[in-house]
Design a protein around this motif. Structure first.
Motif, PDB file in Angstrom:
ATOM      1  N   VAL A 128       6.515  -6.590 -12.057  1.00  0.00           N
ATOM      2  CA  VAL A 128       6.485  -7.779 -11.199  1.00  0.00           C
ATOM      3  C   VAL A 128       7.696  -8.652 -11.508  1.00  0.00           C
ATOM      4  CG1 VAL A 128       5.199  -9.869 -10.608  1.00  0.00           C
ATOM      5  CG2 VAL A 128       3.967  -7.752 -11.119  1.00  0.00           C
ATOM      6  N   ASP A 129       8.352  -9.142 -10.459  1.00  0.00           N
ATOM      7  CA  ASP A 129       9.442 -10.105 -10.614  1.00  0.00           C
ATOM      8  C   ASP A 129       8.845 -11.440 -11.048  1.00  0.00           C
ATOM      9  OD1 ASP A 129      11.378 -12.165 -10.059  1.00  0.00           O
ATOM     10  OD2 ASP A 129      12.459 -10.734  -8.803  1.00  0.00           O
ATOM     11  N   LYS A 130       9.211 -11.899 -12.220  1.00  0.00           N
ATOM     12  CA  LYS A 130       8.633 -13.139 -12.753  1.00  0.00           C
ATOM     13  C   LYS A 130       8.935 -14.342 -11.876  1.00  0.00           C
ATOM     14  CE  LYS A 130       8.435 -12.214 -17.750  1.00  0.00           C
ATOM     15  NZ  LYS A 130       8.936 -12.664 -19.079  1.00  0.00           N
ATOM     16  N   ASN A 131      10.111 -14.355 -11.286  1.00  0.00           N
ATOM     17  CA  ASN A 131      10.523 -15.524 -10.518  1.00  0.00           C
ATOM     18  C   ASN A 131       9.829 -15.605  -9.162  1.00  0.00           C
ATOM     19  OD1 ASN A 131      12.302 -16.181 -12.615  1.00  0.00           O
ATOM     20  ND2 ASN A 131      13.964 -14.983 -11.702  1.00  0.00           N
ATOM     21  N   SER A 132       9.795 -14.488  -8.441  1.00  0.00           N
ATOM     22  CA  SER A 132       9.218 -14.495  -7.099  1.00  0.00           C
ATOM     23  C   SER A 132       7.757 -14.072  -7.075  1.00  0.00           C
ATOM     24  CB  SER A 132      10.017 -13.559  -6.184  1.00  0.00           C
ATOM     25  OG  SER A 132       9.863 -12.203  -6.599  1.00  0.00           O
ATOM     26  N   ARG A 133       7.274 -13.530  -8.206  1.00  0.00           N
ATOM     27  CA  ARG A 133       5.920 -12.960  -8.307  1.00  0.00           C
ATOM     28  C   ARG A 133       5.742 -11.809  -7.322  1.00  0.00           C
ATOM     29  NH1 ARG A 133       4.944 -13.473 -12.868  1.00  0.00           N
ATOM     30  NH2 ARG A 133       2.820 -12.738 -12.434  1.00  0.00           N
ATOM     31  N   ARG A 134       6.840 -11.157  -7.014  1.00  0.00           N
ATOM     32  CA  ARG A 134       6.829 -10.033  -6.075  1.00  0.00           C
ATOM     33  C   ARG A 134       6.671  -8.722  -6.842  1.00  0.00           C
ATOM     34  NH1 ARG A 134      11.485  -7.193  -3.969  1.00  0.00           N
ATOM     35  NH2 ARG A 134      10.978  -6.032  -2.066  1.00  0.00           N
ATOM     36  N   LEU A 135       5.830  -7.846  -6.310  1.00  0.00           N
ATOM     37  CA  LEU A 135       5.658  -6.521  -6.882  1.00  0.00           C
ATOM     38  C   LEU A 135       6.931  -5.718  -6.630  1.00  0.00           C
ATOM     39  CD1 LEU A 135       3.598  -4.503  -8.184  1.00  0.00           C
ATOM     40  CD2 LEU A 135       2.993  -3.834  -5.853  1.00  0.00           C
ATOM     41  N   ILE A 136       7.551  -5.175  -7.694  1.00  0.00           N
ATOM     42  CA  ILE A 136       8.824  -4.480  -7.523  1.00  0.00           C
ATOM     43  C   ILE A 136       8.769  -3.019  -7.960  1.00  0.00           C
ATOM     44  CG2 ILE A 136      10.208  -6.572  -7.707  1.00  0.00           C
ATOM     45  CD1 ILE A 136      10.801  -5.764 -10.629  1.00  0.00           C
ATOM     46  N   GLY A 137       7.684  -2.587  -8.579  1.00  0.00           N
ATOM     47  CA  GLY A 137       7.601  -1.192  -8.989  1.00  0.00           C
ATOM     48  C   GLY A 137       6.207  -0.797  -9.432  1.00  0.00           C
ATOM     49  N   VAL A 138       5.798   0.420  -9.079  1.00  0.00           N
ATOM     50  CA  VAL A 138       4.517   0.970  -9.520  1.00  0.00           C
ATOM     51  C   VAL A 138       4.747   2.434  -9.894  1.00  0.00           C
ATOM     52  CG1 VAL A 138       2.112   1.488  -8.926  1.00  0.00           C
ATOM     53  CG2 VAL A 138       3.225  -0.527  -7.948  1.00  0.00           C
ATOM     54  N   HIS A 139       4.260   2.837 -11.071  1.00  0.00           N
ATOM     55  CA  HIS A 139       4.380   4.223 -11.524  1.00  0.00           C
ATOM     56  C   HIS A 139       3.062   4.622 -12.162  1.00  0.00           C
ATOM     57  CE1 HIS A 139       8.721   4.061 -10.793  1.00  0.00           C
ATOM     58  NE2 HIS A 139       8.617   2.827 -11.244  1.00  0.00           N
ATOM     59  N   ILE A 140       2.470   5.725 -11.671  1.00  0.00           N
ATOM     60  CA  ILE A 140       1.139   6.121 -12.129  1.00  0.00           C
ATOM     61  C   ILE A 140       1.091   7.622 -12.382  1.00  0.00           C
ATOM     62  CG2 ILE A 140      -0.129   4.232 -11.020  1.00  0.00           C
ATOM     63  CD1 ILE A 140      -0.645   5.994  -8.661  1.00  0.00           C
ATOM     64  N   ALA A 141       0.169   8.015 -13.256  1.00  0.00           N
ATOM     65  CA  ALA A 141      -0.055   9.436 -13.532  1.00  0.00           C
ATOM     66  C   ALA A 141      -1.546   9.650 -13.725  1.00  0.00           C
ATOM     67  CB  ALA A 141       0.711   9.875 -14.786  1.00  0.00           C
ATOM     68  N   GLY A 142      -2.058  10.719 -13.141  1.00  0.00           N
ATOM     69  CA  GLY A 142      -3.482  11.033 -13.250  1.00  0.00           C
ATOM     70  C   GLY A 142      -3.905  11.943 -12.120  1.00  0.00           C
ATOM     71  N   SER A 143      -5.172  12.282 -12.091  1.00  0.00           N
ATOM     72  CA  SER A 143      -5.687  13.155 -11.033  1.00  0.00           C
ATOM     73  C   SER A 143      -5.632  12.451  -9.680  1.00  0.00           C
ATOM     74  CB  SER A 143      -7.132  13.548 -11.334  1.00  0.00           C
ATOM     75  OG  SER A 143      -7.212  14.265 -12.546  1.00  0.00           O
ATOM     76  N   TYR A 144      -5.125  13.147  -8.693  1.00  0.00           N
ATOM     77  CA  TYR A 144      -5.103  12.701  -7.298  1.00  0.00           C
ATOM     78  C   TYR A 144      -4.248  11.456  -7.046  1.00  0.00           C
ATOM     79  CZ  TYR A 144      -9.228  15.716  -7.349  1.00  0.00           C
ATOM     80  OH  TYR A 144     -10.087  16.762  -7.535  1.00  0.00           O
TER      81      TYR A 144
END
Length: 421
Positions: free
Chosen positions: A396-412
């Motif tokens: 998350v961008d601390k200044n804008s509180r905008r989501l800037i990246g998501v990375h996940i690992a797991g089933s499905y």
């Protein structure tokens, strides 16, 4: 014959652009030298998904007791899996072909070569026939990158060194194999064979796996893969390959392994040779044909899309670039962005993500914060996994509180919709 658009290459970028252009009533010619669907459909993404699905099903049945499902004498039949893979590829390729024909797209199978430009029209030859087009889209894709290693060409000729064109057709399981490369293809291939009981060793020239993820995320992933019995050697330099051994250095130490096969997952290189692009003044860069934000080359009305442009070699990228090309040909201003293209690695566990990593965010000077979220919050994940391997990182961008990246690992996790950031 004269066309509004000539597309060279029938992979994701090429067939999608041809379909879009035909829908817009542009007279469109698609030239494909081998099979509609390109590497992705015929020798890459789709075949690997078919094989991995069968391996995951096999593993689920073997480990079904914890879910109250018990089966004895479970067998895996590689030959049946390969036959099913070939049927699926044929079906999907036929479906794309029918869609194109129903829209009036003309298709010629053969090798295209650009002759030049005359009176503002591009001239090409294919099967000794001259065709002409107002606009040209180069979507010739990529081919396996063959590293310079002593003995590798002999290995390819004699069948103990394999590219994706060959190892996705193996009808018998090797006892052991070495995979060169720990990117998406390398991890998917390692997952497939390790789930079937093969001894898998992965050699990677860099210092970690899955370079499109963050370093910390990749280190946790590696621990998961190692628990599944896959060995990794980093900072690897291959000395030579023979019919019964591979010799390499890793972190300054020499090793010798004796695999049944060596599989090349060392990346891909754009296909630009023998196209005749120099005849219209187009010179490719080392990593492919250079394009601007409209996907146009330095030559007016000559576009390029897909793997031939280098960089982001993903089907998602190819489809979007194709849209941008056609929109600009139609006079609808459109530009290509690369900062929010999702990726998926269909390994076990699956890996998916979109947006910035910690390294890329820091490199751009973004003041970010990282949050780690357990997939145990997901009811479906808990219901379908007895002992899950799971990771989830959110930036998350601390200044804008905008989501800037998501990375996940797991089933499905490949089924989780990666929204545009």
């Amino acid at each position: 014959m004269s066309y509004d658009l000539i597309v060279i290459g029938g992979g994701p970028a090429g067939y999608w652009a041809a379909r879009r252009a035909s829908d817009e009533n542009l007279r469109t010619l698609l030239i494909e030298k081998k099979s509609i669907g390109g590497t992705c459909l015929n020798e890459g993404c789709i075949p690997s998904k078919v094989l991995l699905n069968s391996a995951k099903l096999f593993t689920s049945v073997k480990e079904g007791a914890k879910f109250g499902v018990v089966a004895d004498n479970v067998k895996f039949e590689p030959e049946t899996v390969i036959e099913r893979k070939n049927r699926i590829v044929k079906k999907l390729s036929g479906g794309i072909l029918n869609q194109l024909k129903s829209r009036g797209t003309e298709i010629i199978y053969g090798k295209a070569k650009i002759i030049g430009k005359m009176d503002g029209v591009f001239e090409l030859t294919v099967n000794d026939t001259v065709v002409r087009g107002k606009n040209l889209l180069i979507a010739t894709g990529s081919k396996p990158k063959i590293p310079v290693i002593d003995g590798i060409m002999e290995g390819l000729e004699n069948g103990y060194v394999l590219t994706n064109s060959e190892f996705l057709d193996l009808k018998s399981l090797p006892a052991s194999l070495v995979i060169l490369g720990a990117g998406a293809v390398g991890l998917e291939t390692a997952s497939y064979y390790s789930m079937l009981g093969c001894k898998v060793t992965v050699l990677e020239m860099s210092d970690r796996i899955a370079l499109n993820t963050g370093r910390g995320f990749a280190e946790n992933l590696m621990k998961i893969f190692r628990k599944k019995g896959i060995d990794f050697y980093f900072n690897s330099s291959i000395l030579n390959i023979s019919h019964d051994s591979i010799t390499f250095y890793s972190n300054g130490r020499e090793y010798v392994l004796h695999p049944d096969y060596v599989l090349l997952c060392t990346g891909r290189t754009p296909v630009v040779d023998e196209l005749g692009i120099e005849n219209i003044g187009l010179t490719p860069e080392k990593d492919g044909i250079k394009i601007d934000e409209t996907c146009q080359t330095n030559i007016s009305r000559v576009y390029a899309a897909g793997d031939v442009t280098g960089g982001s070699m993903l089907a998602h990228t190819a489809f979007r670039q194709a849209d941008v090309c056609v929109n600009n040909i139609l006079g609808k201003k459109d530009v290509m962005r690369y900062d929010n293209i999702p990726y998926v690695i269909y390994s076990c566990p699956e890996i998916a993500g979109v947006g910035e990593t910690e390294e890329s965010a820091a490199g751009k000077g973004i003041n970010y914060e990282k949050h780690t979220l357990s997939l145990q919050y997901s009811g479906r994940f808990v219901a379908e996994n007895e002992s899950g391997f799971e990771l989830c990182e959110i930036l998350v961008d601390k200044n804008s509180r905008r989501l800037i990246g998501v990375h996940i690992a797991g089933s499905y996790v490949s089924e989780i919709y990666m929204v545009q950031l």
